[in-house]
Design a protein around this motif. Sequence first.
Motif, PDB file in Angstrom:
ATOM      1  N   GLU A  47      -4.888  -6.062  -5.777  1.00  0.00           N
ATOM      2  CA  GLU A  47      -3.523  -6.498  -6.062  1.00  0.00           C
ATOM      3  C   GLU A  47      -2.618  -6.198  -4.875  1.00  0.00           C
ATOM      4  O   GLU A  47      -2.785  -5.185  -4.197  1.00  0.00           O
ATOM      5  CB  GLU A  47      -2.991  -5.788  -7.301  1.00  0.00           C
ATOM      6  N   THR A  48      -1.652  -7.077  -4.668  1.00  0.00           N
ATOM      7  CA  THR A  48      -0.733  -6.914  -3.544  1.00  0.00           C
ATOM      8  C   THR A  48      -0.011  -5.572  -3.619  1.00  0.00           C
ATOM      9  O   THR A  48       0.098  -4.860  -2.612  1.00  0.00           O
ATOM     10  CB  THR A  48       0.309  -8.051  -3.533  1.00  0.00           C
ATOM     11  N   ARG A  65      -0.962  -2.793  -4.969  1.00  0.00           N
ATOM     12  CA  ARG A  65      -1.865  -1.678  -4.673  1.00  0.00           C
ATOM     13  C   ARG A  65      -2.116  -1.574  -3.173  1.00  0.00           C
ATOM     14  O   ARG A  65      -2.122  -0.478  -2.599  1.00  0.00           O
ATOM     15  CB  ARG A  65      -3.181  -1.865  -5.426  1.00  0.00           C
TER      16      ARG A  65
END
Length: 246
Positions: free
Chosen positions: A108-109, A111
Amino acid sequence: MNIAIVDDLKSDSDLLKSILLSYAYENSLDLSIETFLGGEEFLSEYESYNYTLIFMDIFMNGITGIETAKKIRETDTDTAIVFLTSSCEFMPDAFSIHAYDYIPKPAETSRLYKVMDDFLKKKTMAVDAPYLFFTYEKDNVSVPYSDIALIRSIGHYMEIVLKNQRTYKVRMTFASISDILSEDIRFLPVMRGILVNMDYITSVKNGSCFIAGDIQTPITLKKEKQLEQIWKNYIFNKIRNESEVI
C-alpha cells in the motif's frame, strides 16, 4: 539515494517504482531507482554498498529473495533490505538476516510512505551516533560504534575490526575500550579480550562466533549456549522494537 527493486513480476516492480518516485517528488528527494527481474540478475551486477535501500520480493523464479539477501549479507552488512511478499511464512528468515522491514503484497502507498519516512529519519539520527576515538599512526581517528564489528586483544595491542574488514591496530588496553563500549548493549564479551558487535553476528556454534564478512573468533566454550541465547534475545528485542516504531 540509490534504490534497487528486485521482483520477477514487472507489473509489481513498476507499481513500486511509481510509488517511490511519487514519494521522492512530494518530499523533494533525489532518488535513483534500478529494477531487476530476479535474484540472479541482481547479483550478477551487484556491488557491495552500492544501494542504500533494496526492495526484494521473496517468491521469485530462480533463487528466492531470502537466498539473494543471504548472498548480499556475505559482503554487505549495512544496506537496508525491505522484503515484499504475499505470505508471512518467511518473516523469521527475513529478520534473521537483519531485514529492515517486511511488507505484505500488494504494498500500500501509505505503508511504503511510512517505511521511507522512518528510514530517512533513522539515517538522519545516525549522524548523532556515538563514536570511538583513538590514535592510529599519529592520526586522530573517530569510528561510529555501528561500524565496529569486533575488538580483540593481541599482545600489547588492540585490534579494531570494522564491518568492511578494515582493521586498526592500536596501543590501548582492552579494559579501557571495554569500559567505554560495555555501556552499549550491542557489544558482547565472548571471550577474555574479545568484544563482538551483536549486529554482525551470523551464528554462534562449535566454539566459535561467526561474524558477517567471513570473520570468525573463538568463544568461551562452556558459555556457548549462554552467549548464543544472549545474542538471540538481543536480535528478538531489536526486531520487536523496530516493529513497534513502524
